[in-house]
Design a protein around this motif. Structure first.
Motif, PDB file in Angstrom:
ATOM      1  N   LEU A 137       0.699  -1.141  -0.013  1.00 22.80           N
ATOM      2  CA  LEU A 137      -0.023   0.054   0.094  1.00 22.80           C
ATOM      3  C   LEU A 137       0.910   1.177   0.247  1.00 22.80           C
ATOM      4  CD1 LEU A 137      -2.765  -1.174   2.645  1.00 22.80           C
ATOM      5  CD2 LEU A 137      -2.809  -1.133   0.204  1.00 22.80           C
ATOM      6  N   ASN A 138       0.641   2.091  -0.789  1.00 22.52           N
ATOM      7  CA  ASN A 138       1.371   3.564  -0.874  1.00 22.52           C
ATOM      8  C   ASN A 138       0.554   4.535  -0.151  1.00 22.52           C
ATOM      9  OD1 ASN A 138       1.975   1.961  -3.923  1.00 22.52           O
ATOM     10  ND2 ASN A 138       3.739   3.125  -3.129  1.00 22.52           N
ATOM     11  N   LYS A 139       0.614   4.198   1.063  1.00 28.07           N
ATOM     12  CA  LYS A 139       0.136   5.142   2.160  1.00 28.07           C
ATOM     13  C   LYS A 139       0.643   5.053   3.510  1.00 28.07           C
ATOM     14  CE  LYS A 139      -4.137   3.339   1.073  1.00 28.07           C
ATOM     15  NZ  LYS A 139      -5.583   2.852   1.204  1.00 28.07           N
ATOM     16  N   LEU A 140       2.119   4.993   3.339  1.00 28.29           N
ATOM     17  CA  LEU A 140       2.654   4.807   4.719  1.00 28.29           C
ATOM     18  C   LEU A 140       2.501   5.872   5.690  1.00 28.29           C
ATOM     19  CD1 LEU A 140       6.427   3.549   5.181  1.00 28.29           C
ATOM     20  CD2 LEU A 140       5.692   5.928   6.119  1.00 28.29           C
ATOM     21  N   ASP A 141       2.384   7.091   5.275  1.00 26.67           N
ATOM     22  CA  ASP A 141       2.086   8.239   5.973  1.00 26.67           C
ATOM     23  C   ASP A 141       0.708   8.044   6.846  1.00 26.67           C
ATOM     24  OD1 ASP A 141       0.596   8.137   3.595  1.00 26.67           O
ATOM     25  OD2 ASP A 141       0.915  10.434   3.347  1.00 26.67           O
ATOM     26  N   ARG A 142      -0.323   7.607   6.118  1.00 26.05           N
ATOM     27  CA  ARG A 142      -1.641   7.247   6.886  1.00 26.05           C
ATOM     28  C   ARG A 142      -1.354   6.235   7.801  1.00 26.05           C
ATOM     29  NH1 ARG A 142      -5.839   7.166   1.820  1.00 26.05           N
ATOM     30  NH2 ARG A 142      -6.985   6.220   3.301  1.00 26.05           N
ATOM     31  N   ILE A 143      -0.713   5.106   7.365  1.00 24.82           N
ATOM     32  CA  ILE A 143      -0.673   3.873   8.348  1.00 24.82           C
ATOM     33  C   ILE A 143      -0.036   4.250   9.620  1.00 24.82           C
ATOM     34  CG2 ILE A 143       0.555   1.493   8.552  1.00 24.82           C
ATOM     35  CD1 ILE A 143      -0.131   1.302   5.421  1.00 24.82           C
ATOM     36  N   MET A 144       1.230   4.925   9.353  1.00 23.49           N
ATOM     37  CA  MET A 144       1.865   5.400  10.630  1.00 23.49           C
ATOM     38  C   MET A 144       1.031   6.380  11.602  1.00 23.49           C
ATOM     39  SD  MET A 144       4.497   3.564  10.305  1.00 23.49           S
ATOM     40  CE  MET A 144       5.369   4.009  11.624  1.00 23.49           C
ATOM     41  N   ASN A 145       0.033   6.955  10.954  1.00 26.02           N
ATOM     42  CA  ASN A 145      -0.975   7.575  11.871  1.00 26.02           C
ATOM     43  C   ASN A 145      -2.273   6.748  12.298  1.00 26.02           C
ATOM     44  OD1 ASN A 145      -1.677  10.554  12.553  1.00 26.02           O
ATOM     45  ND2 ASN A 145      -3.148  10.449  11.305  1.00 26.02           N
ATOM     46  N   GLY A 146      -1.956   5.660  12.224  1.00 25.16           N
ATOM     47  CA  GLY A 146      -2.909   4.733  12.921  1.00 25.16           C
ATOM     48  C   GLY A 146      -3.897   4.142  12.069  1.00 25.16           C
ATOM     49  N   ASP A 147      -3.917   4.252  10.610  1.00 31.78           N
ATOM     50  CA  ASP A 147      -4.941   3.649   9.375  1.00 31.78           C
ATOM     51  C   ASP A 147      -4.577   2.424   9.249  1.00 31.78           C
ATOM     52  OD1 ASP A 147      -6.115   6.140   9.801  1.00 31.78           O
ATOM     53  OD2 ASP A 147      -5.647   6.923   7.805  1.00 31.78           O
ATOM     54  N   LEU A 148      -4.670   1.454  10.353  1.00 30.51           N
ATOM     55  CA  LEU A 148      -4.287   0.026  10.033  1.00 30.51           C
ATOM     56  C   LEU A 148      -5.323  -0.919   9.646  1.00 30.51           C
ATOM     57  CD1 LEU A 148      -1.878  -0.407  13.159  1.00 30.51           C
ATOM     58  CD2 LEU A 148      -1.116  -0.840  10.647  1.00 30.51           C
ATOM     59  N   GLU A 149      -6.287  -0.207   9.428  1.00 30.24           N
ATOM     60  CA  GLU A 149      -7.736  -1.193   8.989  1.00 30.24           C
ATOM     61  C   GLU A 149      -7.381  -2.022   7.695  1.00 30.24           C
ATOM     62  OE1 GLU A 149      -7.841   2.158   9.883  1.00 30.24           O
ATOM     63  OE2 GLU A 149      -9.246   2.317  11.655  1.00 30.24           O
ATOM     64  N   GLU A 150      -7.115  -1.201   6.746  1.00 29.55           N
ATOM     65  CA  GLU A 150      -6.892  -2.198   5.452  1.00 29.55           C
ATOM     66  C   GLU A 150      -5.940  -3.301   5.579  1.00 29.55           C
ATOM     67  OE1 GLU A 150      -6.420  -1.088   0.820  1.00 29.55           O
ATOM     68  OE2 GLU A 150      -6.443   0.421   2.092  1.00 29.55           O
ATOM     69  N   ILE A 151      -4.952  -3.166   6.281  1.00 28.20           N
ATOM     70  CA  ILE A 151      -3.942  -4.286   6.347  1.00 28.20           C
ATOM     71  C   ILE A 151      -4.573  -5.022   7.330  1.00 28.20           C
ATOM     72  CG2 ILE A 151      -1.829  -4.725   7.262  1.00 28.20           C
ATOM     73  CD1 ILE A 151      -0.652  -2.239   6.647  1.00 28.20           C
ATOM     74  N   ILE A 152      -5.120  -4.878   8.418  1.00 27.97           N
ATOM     75  CA  ILE A 152      -5.674  -5.870   9.324  1.00 27.97           C
ATOM     76  C   ILE A 152      -6.798  -6.640   8.764  1.00 27.97           C
ATOM     77  CG2 ILE A 152      -6.782  -6.038  11.534  1.00 27.97           C
ATOM     78  CD1 ILE A 152      -4.986  -4.051  12.880  1.00 27.97           C
ATOM     79  N   ASP A 153      -7.668  -5.819   8.039  1.00 28.89           N
ATOM     80  CA  ASP A 153      -8.687  -6.764   7.423  1.00 28.89           C
ATOM     81  C   ASP A 153      -8.345  -7.663   6.324  1.00 28.89           C
ATOM     82  OD1 ASP A 153     -10.494  -5.028   8.889  1.00 28.89           O
ATOM     83  OD2 ASP A 153     -11.015  -3.697   7.429  1.00 28.89           O
ATOM     84  N   ALA A 154      -7.393  -7.221   5.460  1.00 29.32           N
ATOM     85  CA  ALA A 154      -6.651  -8.215   4.580  1.00 29.32           C
ATOM     86  C   ALA A 154      -6.086  -9.513   5.247  1.00 29.32           C
ATOM     87  CB  ALA A 154      -5.777  -7.594   3.680  1.00 29.32           C
ATOM     88  N   LEU A 155      -5.456  -9.179   6.341  1.00 24.98           N
ATOM     89  CA  LEU A 155      -4.832 -10.259   7.141  1.00 24.98           C
ATOM     90  C   LEU A 155      -6.216 -11.238   7.684  1.00 24.98           C
ATOM     91  CD1 LEU A 155      -1.965  -8.437   9.043  1.00 24.98           C
ATOM     92  CD2 LEU A 155      -1.803 -10.149   7.360  1.00 24.98           C
ATOM     93  N   ILE A 156      -6.978 -10.789   8.420  1.00 29.29           N
ATOM     94  CA  ILE A 156      -8.194 -11.540   8.640  1.00 29.29           C
ATOM     95  C   ILE A 156      -8.710 -12.231   7.785  1.00 29.29           C
ATOM     96  CG2 ILE A 156     -10.507 -11.324   9.766  1.00 29.29           C
ATOM     97  CD1 ILE A 156      -9.791  -8.930  11.277  1.00 29.29           C
TER      98      ILE A 156
END
Length: 365
Positions: free
Chosen positions: A327-346
Motif C-alpha cells: 500500500l502506497n500510504k505509509l504516512d496514513r498507516i503510521m498515523n494509525g490507519d491500519l484497518e486495510e492491512i488488518i482486514d486483509a490479514l483477517i
C-alpha cells in the motif's frame, strides 16, 4: 454446507435451552452460572440470527417457486420471480456469513493484550522506529476506542525505545492485533545520515493475550520477588523507598522488572500481569510443531524473528510479506490507519481456515 447445517440445528436447540436457563430464578441468583450462560449465549447470537435468516430465505424461495408453478397471473409471476431472485442473492451472502461465523475461533480473541516493542537491528534508528510503531498502535487503539497504557519502558538518549511494554484493553483487541507478532523492518534516511543514504533497521513486536487466574496458574513457589529502589524519575520519595519490583519465574528464567508505578503494590500487580502472559507465551511455544500448526491457519507463524512487514519511507509504501499486500500510504498507516492491512490479514486467515475445512484437515468449532 450439509455438515455445517447439521451442527446449526443442534446449536439452535442449545441456544433455546440457554435462553430458558437464563430466565430461571435459580440461575439468575447464581452469578457465576448466569455469567457463563450469558457468554455462551452471546457467542452463539450472531450465527443463530444468521441461520434463522437463512431458513426464512429458503422458505421464501420455496414459496415463490410454488407460486410460479401454480399461477398463470403475469403480475403474480413477475412478483414471484423478483422475490426469488432477491432471496437467492441474499441466501448466497448469508451462507458465506454462516460459514465464517462457524469457523474455529481463537479462544484468546476476546482478550486484552500486552504488547512489547523492542528496537532490534539498527542501533539508535531501531529505537526511533520502535517509538514510531508505538505511536502507530496508540493512534490505531484510539480509533478503535481502546485504552492504551504504557506499563514499562526503557528509553534511549535519542528519544526512542530500547523496549516498551503497553497494555491495550477494549473490545476484541487480540483478534485484531495478534497479526502484528513478528519483525517489522523500516527503510529510510536517518536524521543523522549526512550522505542521504537509506538505512534498514528492525524492531520486533510481541503480542500476548492478558491472562488471569483461570487461564494460567503459577505456583507462588516458582516466583522469586526482589524489591529495590527505583532509579527512574519520581524524586526523593521513590529513591528512598524500595518500590521497584523484579519477579523471576524460576522454571523458565523469565524476568520482569517494574518500577514505573508509584507504589510497590502497584508495581507487583503490573509485574505479575506481564509475567503471567510471558510464561504462558513461553509454554505455548515450547511444543514448536503444535505451535506452528496452530499458527499455520493464522497469518505466518507468529514467530517474533519472522519478518512480517516493511515500511519504506522514500516510496511511502508499506508491504506485508505474508500476504503480498503493498500500500502506497505509509504516512496514513503510521498515523494509525491500519484497518486495510488488518482486514486483509483477517480475510486471508479465514480463507486458509475454510480451505482446511473443505480439505478435511480441520474441523468446525
Amino acid at each position: 454446507m450439509d455438515k455445517i447445517f447439521e451442527q446449526l440445528e443442534t446449536l439452535l436447540d442449545r441456544y433455546s435451552e440457554l435462553q430458558e436457563l437464563m430466565s430461571d430464578p435459580e440461575v439468575i441468583n447464581d452469578t457465576k452460572r448466569y455469567m457463563a450462560y450469558s457468554k455462551e449465549e452471546a457467542d452463539m447470537r450472531d450465527v443463530v440470527a444468521a441461520f434463522k435468516r437463512y431458513k426464512e430465505l429458503k422458505k421464501s424461495i420455496s414459496d415463490s417457486d410454488e407460486i410460479l408453478r401454480e399461477t398463470d397471473d403475469p403480475e403474480m409471476t413477475e412478483m414471484a420471480k423478483d422475490e426469488m431472485e432477491s432471496s437467492k442473492k441474499e441466501l448466497d451472502e448469508v451462507e458465506h456469513q454462516i460459514t465464517l461465523l462457524m469457523l474455529p475461533k481463537d479462544p484468546n480473541d476476546d482478550k486484552n493484550i500486552i504488547m512489547e516493542i523492542r528496537g532490534a537491528a539498527g542501533g539508535d534508528e531501531a529505537s526511533l522506529f520502535a517509538a514510531d510503531l508505538l505511536t502507530m498502535y496508540s493512534k490505531y487503539a484510539e480509533k478503535q476506542g481502546w485504552t492504551f497504557d504504557i506499563i514499562d519502558e526503557t528509553d534511549t538518549e535519542v528519544g526512542g525505545y530500547k523496549d516498551v511494554a503497553v497494555m491495550i484493553t477494549g473490545d476484541s483487541v487480540y483478534s485484531k492485533l495478534k497479526y502484528e507478532n513478528g519483525a517489522h523492518r523500516v527503510q529510510r534516511i536517518p536524521a543523522t545520515e549526512s550522505q542521504g543514504r537509506v538505512h534498514t533497521s528492525t524492531a520486533t513486536v510481541a503480542v500476548m493475550p492478558e491472562y488471569d487466574e483461570v487461564d494460567i496458574d503459577i505456583d507462588p513457589k516458582d516466583i522469586r520477588t526482589d524489591v529495590y529502589r527505583s532509579s527512574g524519575a519520581g524524586g526523593q520519595h521513590i529513591n528512598k523507598t524500595s518500590s521497584a519490583v523484579r519477579m523471576t519465574h524460576i522454571p523458565t528464567g523469565i524476568v520482569v522488572a517494574m518500577q514505573d508505578q508509584r507504589s510497590q503494590q502497584q508495581n507487583r500487580q503490573k509485574a505479575m500481569q506481564i509475567l503471567k502472559s510471558r510464561v504462558y507465551d513461553y509454554y505455548e511455544s515450547q511444543n514448536q510443531n503444535e505451535y506452528d500448526e496452530q499458527r499455520k491457519s493464522a497469518v505466518g507463524t507468529g514467530d517474533r524473528s519472522e519478518r512480517i512487514r516493511t515500511y519504506n519511507y522514500p516510496q511511502n509504501r508499506v508491504t506485508d510479506h505474508r500476504i503480498g499486500l503493498s500500500l502506497n500510504k505509509l504516512d496514513r498507516i503510521m498515523n494509525g490507519d491500519l484497518e486495510e492491512i488488518i482486514d486483509a490479514l483477517i480475510v486471508d486467515d479465514q480463507t486458509k481456515k475454510l480451505e482446511q475445512i473443505q480439505s478435511g484437515e480441520a474441523k468446525l468449532f
